[in-house]
Write a protein that holds these residues in place. Structure first.
Motif, PDB file in Angstrom:
ATOM      1  N   TYR A 250     -53.214 -55.807 -71.288  1.00 24.01           N
ATOM      2  CA  TYR A 250     -51.984 -56.152 -72.631  1.00 24.01           C
ATOM      3  C   TYR A 250     -51.235 -54.578 -73.093  1.00 24.01           C
ATOM      4  O   TYR A 250     -52.059 -53.651 -73.287  1.00 24.01           O
ATOM      5  N   VAL A 251     -50.445 -55.375 -73.620  1.00 18.54           N
ATOM      6  CA  VAL A 251     -49.636 -53.943 -74.575  1.00 18.54           C
ATOM      7  C   VAL A 251     -49.041 -54.544 -75.606  1.00 18.54           C
ATOM      8  O   VAL A 251     -48.969 -55.401 -76.450  1.00 18.54           O
ATOM      9  N   ASP A 252     -49.214 -53.163 -76.668  1.00 19.39           N
ATOM     10  CA  ASP A 252     -49.091 -53.722 -78.180  1.00 19.39           C
ATOM     11  C   ASP A 252     -47.822 -52.334 -78.548  1.00 19.39           C
ATOM     12  O   ASP A 252     -47.875 -51.463 -78.323  1.00 19.39           O
ATOM     13  N   PHE A 253     -46.819 -52.677 -79.793  1.00 18.53           N
ATOM     14  CA  PHE A 253     -45.757 -51.499 -79.389  1.00 18.53           C
ATOM     15  C   PHE A 253     -45.781 -51.667 -81.113  1.00 18.53           C
ATOM     16  O   PHE A 253     -45.471 -52.206 -81.847  1.00 18.53           O
ATOM     17  N   PRO A 254     -46.949 -50.567 -82.076  1.00 15.70           N
ATOM     18  CA  PRO A 254     -46.652 -50.356 -83.279  1.00 15.70           C
ATOM     19  C   PRO A 254     -45.443 -50.388 -84.215  1.00 15.70           C
ATOM     20  O   PRO A 254     -45.295 -51.132 -85.164  1.00 15.70           O
ATOM     21  N   GLU A 255     -44.558 -49.921 -83.520  1.00 18.44           N
ATOM     22  CA  GLU A 255     -43.314 -49.767 -83.819  1.00 18.44           C
ATOM     23  C   GLU A 255     -42.625 -50.299 -83.243  1.00 18.44           C
ATOM     24  O   GLU A 255     -41.259 -49.870 -83.278  1.00 18.44           O
ATOM     25  N   ARG A 256     -42.469 -51.720 -82.967  1.00 21.89           N
ATOM     26  CA  ARG A 256     -41.628 -52.692 -82.563  1.00 21.89           C
ATOM     27  C   ARG A 256     -41.139 -52.859 -83.354  1.00 21.89           C
ATOM     28  O   ARG A 256     -39.514 -52.578 -82.820  1.00 21.89           O
ATOM     29  N   ARG A 257     -40.866 -53.192 -84.971  1.00 23.10           N
ATOM     30  CA  ARG A 257     -39.882 -53.349 -85.647  1.00 23.10           C
ATOM     31  C   ARG A 257     -39.259 -52.734 -85.593  1.00 23.10           C
ATOM     32  O   ARG A 257     -37.963 -52.705 -85.955  1.00 23.10           O
ATOM     33  N   LYS A 258     -39.348 -51.806 -85.938  1.00 25.61           N
ATOM     34  CA  LYS A 258     -38.660 -50.444 -85.793  1.00 25.61           C
ATOM     35  C   LYS A 258     -37.468 -50.000 -84.955  1.00 25.61           C
ATOM     36  O   LYS A 258     -36.292 -49.982 -84.851  1.00 25.61           O
ATOM     37  N   TYR A 259     -38.544 -50.383 -83.500  1.00 23.83           N
ATOM     38  CA  TYR A 259     -37.576 -49.545 -82.279  1.00 23.83           C
ATOM     39  C   TYR A 259     -36.501 -50.741 -82.733  1.00 23.83           C
ATOM     40  O   TYR A 259     -35.266 -50.873 -82.246  1.00 23.83           O
ATOM     41  N   LEU A 260     -36.811 -52.265 -82.793  1.00 28.07           N
ATOM     42  CA  LEU A 260     -36.133 -53.520 -82.804  1.00 28.07           C
ATOM     43  C   LEU A 260     -33.971 -52.822 -84.029  1.00 28.07           C
ATOM     44  O   LEU A 260     -33.424 -53.272 -83.250  1.00 28.07           O
ATOM     45  N   LEU A 261     -34.830 -52.773 -84.923  1.00 31.53           N
ATOM     46  CA  LEU A 261     -33.702 -52.533 -86.141  1.00 31.53           C
ATOM     47  C   LEU A 261     -32.645 -51.596 -85.982  1.00 31.53           C
ATOM     48  O   LEU A 261     -31.889 -51.716 -86.377  1.00 31.53           O
ATOM     49  N   SER A 262     -33.612 -50.479 -85.283  1.00 35.94           N
ATOM     50  CA  SER A 262     -32.671 -49.148 -84.528  1.00 35.94           C
ATOM     51  C   SER A 262     -31.588 -49.846 -83.431  1.00 35.94           C
ATOM     52  O   SER A 262     -30.606 -49.342 -83.304  1.00 35.94           O
ATOM     53  N   SER A 263     -31.809 -51.242 -82.773  1.00 33.30           N
ATOM     54  CA  SER A 263     -31.172 -51.465 -81.737  1.00 33.30           C
ATOM     55  C   SER A 263     -29.899 -51.217 -82.448  1.00 33.30           C
ATOM     56  O   SER A 263     -28.847 -52.016 -82.142  1.00 33.30           O
ATOM     57  N   ILE A 264     -30.419 -52.162 -83.645  1.00 39.35           N
ATOM     58  CA  ILE A 264     -28.918 -52.751 -83.944  1.00 39.35           C
ATOM     59  C   ILE A 264     -28.433 -52.006 -86.004  1.00 39.35           C
ATOM     60  O   ILE A 264     -27.580 -52.357 -86.732  1.00 39.35           O
ATOM     61  N   LEU A 265     -28.474 -50.976 -85.931  1.00 38.65           N
ATOM     62  CA  LEU A 265     -29.167 -49.670 -86.903  1.00 38.65           C
ATOM     63  C   LEU A 265     -27.601 -49.970 -86.913  1.00 38.65           C
ATOM     64  O   LEU A 265     -26.815 -50.447 -88.236  1.00 38.65           O
ATOM     65  N   GLY A 266     -26.375 -49.946 -86.099  1.00 36.27           N
ATOM     66  CA  GLY A 266     -24.591 -49.135 -86.364  1.00 36.27           C
ATOM     67  C   GLY A 266     -24.713 -50.318 -86.752  1.00 36.27           C
ATOM     68  O   GLY A 266     -24.038 -50.560 -88.200  1.00 36.27           O
ATOM     69  N   MET A 267     -24.832 -51.904 -86.263  1.00 39.30           N
ATOM     70  CA  MET A 267     -24.489 -52.964 -86.833  1.00 39.30           C
ATOM     71  C   MET A 267     -24.993 -53.272 -88.258  1.00 39.30           C
ATOM     72  O   MET A 267     -23.730 -53.752 -89.220  1.00 39.30           O
ATOM     73  N   ILE A 268     -25.688 -52.928 -88.738  1.00 33.00           N
ATOM     74  CA  ILE A 268     -26.869 -53.110 -90.262  1.00 33.00           C
ATOM     75  C   ILE A 268     -25.621 -52.539 -90.774  1.00 33.00           C
ATOM     76  O   ILE A 268     -25.374 -52.419 -91.803  1.00 33.00           O
ATOM     77  N   VAL A 269     -25.634 -51.075 -90.819  1.00 29.75           N
ATOM     78  CA  VAL A 269     -25.159 -49.846 -91.586  1.00 29.75           C
ATOM     79  C   VAL A 269     -23.617 -50.088 -91.824  1.00 29.75           C
ATOM     80  O   VAL A 269     -23.177 -50.435 -93.083  1.00 29.75           O
ATOM     81  N   LEU A 270     -22.548 -50.798 -91.088  1.00 31.22           N
ATOM     82  CA  LEU A 270     -21.124 -51.396 -90.524  1.00 31.22           C
ATOM     83  C   LEU A 270     -21.797 -52.332 -92.398  1.00 31.22           C
ATOM     84  O   LEU A 270     -20.447 -52.785 -92.690  1.00 31.22           O
TER      85      LEU A 270
END
Length: 524
Positions: A250-270
């Motif tokens: 099993y693998v868990d990513f504590p900062e998964r949501r933050k990581y996913l948001l960072s991938s579309i951060l540019g689009m969100i900011v614009l």
């Protein structure tokens, strides 16, 4: 623009803006979900590679053990053919028959338990070899029979190809089946495998891992791992020949949501920037529309009031002139003088109204030259009262002074500041339905002097108090026109007070009167 059309436009524009915001939010949310699915897919693909890597590690370990047995001079106990595949192929161009032969052979060994720490005297090890053989026979052109002596022969041996891997796995699975998982692989090895595979997949975020034996945690785990049914991703490891296993990685990513948001951060900011610009532009447009509509209404009211204010004195002047022309009146000096005084007063009244408009216009353009000099505020108050006392007396009212300030020297323009006080007194008179009762107070507060003008008139609501100093603003009284004016007097008052570095405010209660408070700096 009609009121209904204006409201309809505002509603449609508002709905369009809200729709744009919702569409933006929908696309961002949808993109975030797609990123989440892609992330999960990449993680599972990486975990499959890690599981294969763990399996290959044990296969290689098993192979080393086999070589160690052979090196020690031990021979196989049995040899068994696990798979045999034979088929022929005829080549018409060469008139040759090609026979393919493929087989998996298993070699079994007995090994002392010293090689493994599993509590038995000995174990069996199987060595699988994949042997492929190709023979080429010549066929007779006359009778079509095959010559049984091959003209060419090819033989190939392989130990870890795709065919033999499955059978090889059967052997090592017997060995490691009951072996503790922490002796089969270490935390460091699992961590390194995960890191390398995640790096290949482009997953650059912190992770926690653990290997579970069914529902029980094992020693192979990271320090902060927590099993979360919603975000933890797992895959079986140490699978047998039937692809079954009691172990899961099993693998868990504590900062998964933050990581996913960072991938579309540019689009969100614009999106936020552009949406904010649209909202600001829309708000400004709506404000300007409302403001222009208010100004249009105010100007309409101003024109109506101005027309009414000029209509009455003009009519009075015309009547006076017509009366003077009357042969019976023209010889009566007393009546002629009376009508002339009436004409003069009405003319003066119209002149005062025009002056008010011009003063405000010049103040707006900063063209009004206001020179200041040292004056006594008490003197200005007394002078202003003389301008209205006859009107107050005619209406059976009074103006009382309470000049309690010890110091009243200010830097002011005598003419304009006298007009300020007269305007306030005039408002107190106009907005008193009964006999006007006015009290004027002064007092010193630090380095300032306060001037208060209180009346017991109609008063005003809180809403009116907020706008009473706006140009052209007048309280709506329906069809009642008992109080004339253009909404310019108090706007003029505020501009003059501000120009004197002062401050003016009003305290009022509907039906109980108003108090205007002017604060001016003293001079020594």
């Amino acid at each position: 623009m009609g009121k209904k059309l204006f409201i309809l436009l505002v509603v449609l524009m508002s709905l369009s803006l809200i729709g744009i915001i919702f569409v933006q939010a929908f696309f961002i949310n949808n993109t975030l979900k797609n990123e989440g699915k892609q992330f999960t897919s990449d993680v599972k693909r990486s975990l499959i590679s890690v599981s294969r890597g763990i399996e290959d590690k044990e296969l290689l370990s098993y192979d080393r053990l086999y070589k160690e047995v052979v090196k020690n001079g031990r021979t196989p106990d049995t040899t068994e053919i696990r798979q045999l595949l034979i088929y022929d192929s005829f080549d018409e161009e060469t008139n040759q028959t090609i026979r393919f032969r493929n087989a998996i052979s298993e070699e079994s060994f007995k090994v002392p338990a010293l090689f493994f720490d599993i509590g038995t005297d000995s174990i069996s090890i199987s060595r699988f070899t994949n042997k492929s053989e190709t023979k080429v026979y010549e066929r007779s052109a006359i009778d079509g029979k095959i010559n049984l002596n091959p003209i060419r022969k090819f033989t190939d041996y392989s130990t870890l190809d795709d065919i033999s891997r499955l059978h090889y796995k059967m052997g090592y699975h017997k060995v490691y089946k009951n072996y503790p998982v922490y002796k089969r692989i270490s935390n460091e090895e699992v961590s390194e495998l995960l890191e390398s595979q995640f790096a290949i997949s482009g997953i650059n975020t912190a992770f926690e891992y653990a290997i579970y034996d069914k529902d029980l945690s094992t020693k192979i785990r990271s320090e902060n791992f927590e099993l979360n049914p919603e975000s933890t991703i797992g895959i079986p490891v140490f699978m047998d020949t039937e692809n079954k296993s009691d172990y899961s990685l099993y693998v868990d990513f504590p900062e998964r949501r933050k990581y996913l948001l960072s991938s579309i951060l540019g689009m969100i900011v614009l999106s936020i920037i552009f949406t904010s610009i649209i909202i600001l532009a829309y708000s400004s447009a709506i404000y300007q529309l409302i403001r222009q509509r208010q100004i249009s209404q105010i100007k309409t009211d101003f024109i109506n009031n101005m027309t009414h204010e000029f209509k009455t004195p003009i009519a009075t002047i015309n009547l006076a002139l017509d009366s003077i022309k009357n042969p019976k009146i023209i010889n009566d000096n007393e009546k002629v003088m009376r009508y002339l005084r009436m004409i003069k007063d009405e003319n003066k009244r119209m002149h005062a109204q025009v002056e008010n408009v011009l003063r405000i216009s010049k103040l707006e353009k900063n063209e009004l030259n206001i020179s200041k000099e040292r004056v006594k505020l008490h003197d200005l108050v007394e002078d202003a009262i003389t301008h209205v006392e006859l009107i107050v007396e005619d209406r059976k009212g009074y103006v009382k002074t309470h000049l309690n300030a010890d110091k009243s020297s200010v830097l002011a323009n005598e003419t304009h500041f006298t007009n300020v006080i007269v305007n306030i007194l005039d408002n107190a008179i106009k907005y008193s339905d009964n006999a006007p009762k006015i009290d004027v107070y002064t007092e010193n507060i630090g380095t300032n002097i306060l001037l208060k003008v209180s009346d017991q008139g109609n008063g005003m609501s809180k809403q009116v108090q907020k706008r009473v100093f706006e140009k052209f603003y007048r309280e709506h009284t329906g069809n009642v026109h008992n109080v004339k004016g253009h909404g310019l007097g108090l706007a003029y008052v505020k501009r003059i007070v501000d120009d004197h570095q002062g401050h003016i405010s009003v305290e009022s209660e509907k039906g109980k009167g108003s108090t205007f408070i002017i604060k001016l700096p003293l001079i020594s």
